[in-house]
Write a protein that holds these residues in place. Structure first.
Motif, PDB file in Angstrom:
ATOM      1  N   ASP A  52      23.695  80.736 -55.637  1.00 47.17           N
ATOM      2  CA  ASP A  52      24.302  82.062 -55.610  1.00 47.17           C
ATOM      3  C   ASP A  52      23.751  82.912 -56.753  1.00 47.17           C
ATOM      4  O   ASP A  52      23.536  82.422 -57.858  1.00 47.17           O
ATOM      5  N   ARG A  73      25.513  82.779 -47.690  1.00 46.72           N
ATOM      6  CA  ARG A  73      26.832  82.790 -48.315  1.00 46.72           C
ATOM      7  C   ARG A  73      27.005  84.148 -48.974  1.00 46.72           C
ATOM      8  O   ARG A  73      26.187  84.553 -49.785  1.00 46.72           O
ATOM      9  N   ASP A  75      29.715  86.277 -51.095  1.00 48.48           N
ATOM     10  CA  ASP A  75      30.957  86.209 -51.874  1.00 48.48           C
ATOM     11  C   ASP A  75      31.791  84.987 -51.509  1.00 48.48           C
ATOM     12  O   ASP A  75      33.001  85.075 -51.316  1.00 48.48           O
ATOM     13  N   GLY A  76      31.118  83.838 -51.375  1.00 48.55           N
ATOM     14  CA  GLY A  76      31.794  82.567 -51.128  1.00 48.55           C
ATOM     15  C   GLY A  76      32.017  82.208 -49.678  1.00 48.55           C
ATOM     16  O   GLY A  76      32.372  81.077 -49.368  1.00 48.55           O
ATOM     17  N   GLN A  77      31.810  83.127 -48.765  1.00 45.16           N
ATOM     18  CA  GLN A  77      32.019  82.856 -47.342  1.00 45.16           C
ATOM     19  C   GLN A  77      30.674  82.609 -46.663  1.00 45.16           C
ATOM     20  O   GLN A  77      29.751  83.424 -46.778  1.00 45.16           O
ATOM     21  N   GLU A  78      30.561  81.476 -45.940  1.00 46.54           N
ATOM     22  CA  GLU A  78      29.308  81.106 -45.281  1.00 46.54           C
ATOM     23  C   GLU A  78      29.247  81.651 -43.860  1.00 46.54           C
ATOM     24  O   GLU A  78      30.250  81.639 -43.140  1.00 46.54           O
ATOM     25  N   HIS A  79      28.035  82.113 -43.484  1.00 43.51           N
ATOM     26  CA  HIS A  79      27.783  82.659 -42.154  1.00 43.51           C
ATOM     27  C   HIS A  79      26.498  82.033 -41.624  1.00 43.51           C
ATOM     28  O   HIS A  79      25.474  82.038 -42.315  1.00 43.51           O
ATOM     29  N   ASP A  80      26.537  81.524 -40.384  1.00 45.05           N
ATOM     30  CA  ASP A  80      25.333  81.006 -39.746  1.00 45.05           C
ATOM     31  C   ASP A  80      24.387  82.152 -39.420  1.00 45.05           C
ATOM     32  O   ASP A  80      24.829  83.263 -39.124  1.00 45.05           O
ATOM     33  N   SER A  93      27.250  91.884 -54.990  1.00 44.23           N
ATOM     34  CA  SER A  93      27.830  90.745 -54.274  1.00 44.23           C
ATOM     35  C   SER A  93      27.044  89.471 -54.566  1.00 44.23           C
ATOM     36  O   SER A  93      25.807  89.475 -54.546  1.00 44.23           O
ATOM     37  N   HIS A  95      25.459  86.103 -53.482  1.00 46.88           N
ATOM     38  CA  HIS A  95      24.925  85.656 -52.203  1.00 46.88           C
ATOM     39  C   HIS A  95      23.914  84.536 -52.418  1.00 46.88           C
ATOM     40  O   HIS A  95      23.358  84.384 -53.505  1.00 46.88           O
TER      41      HIS A  95
END
Length: 143
Positions: A52, A73, A75-80, A93, A95
């Motif tokens: 990050d 990632r 702000d701590g949230q993971e996205h495929d 932010s 990332h």
């Protein structure tokens, strides 16, 4: 009127940041008559995960996935991520990006709507340190 141009990625010199990431500057003010935009092609090695980090608040960033599969990632949230996906990363932010394939490279375009000042983007700064400028073709010497 500003001049249009086309950049052939295969003719752009690759910057090897480390064993997990390489980069080609495709569009910036050194090779195009752009006032602001910077577009970079980044290649994340199979299985690589980056830490990050963030950029100053005035530097928004976009990732456009060209090839492969990954995860971003924000702000701590993971996205495929899949080809054609776009991630918006507001300045400031935290990332990170990861290549979720063990065999295929993850190819992304990173887009900044402004040119970074020194210290805002470590890869941009590395190009200048190593080459004296941000854009170099495979036919140019930087020695």
């Amino acid at each position: 009127m500003r001049k249009a141009n086309v950049i052939r990625a295969s003719e752009v010199k690759t910057l090897y940041v480390d064993e997990t990431y390489s980069s080609k500057m495709l569009i910036d003010r050194t090779n195009s008559d752009t006032h602001n935009t910077q577009i970079n092609m980044g290649i994340v090695a199979p299985g690589a995960r980056h830490a990050d980090h963030n950029h100053p608040t005035e530097y928004d960033e976009f990732y456009l996935v060209i090839k492969g599969q990954g995860m971003v990632r924000l702000d701590g949230q993971e996205h495929d991520l899949l080809p054609g996906d776009v991630a918006f990363i507001p300045g400031g932010s935290y990332h990170a990006i990861a290549n979720t394939s063990d065999t295929e490279e993850l190819v992304i375009f990173t887009v900044w709507p402004t040119h970074p000042q020194e210290g805002a983007n470590t890869v941009y700064d590395q190009r200048i340190r190593e080459w004296g400028k941000t854009y170099v073709t495979v036919h140019e010497s930087t020695e």
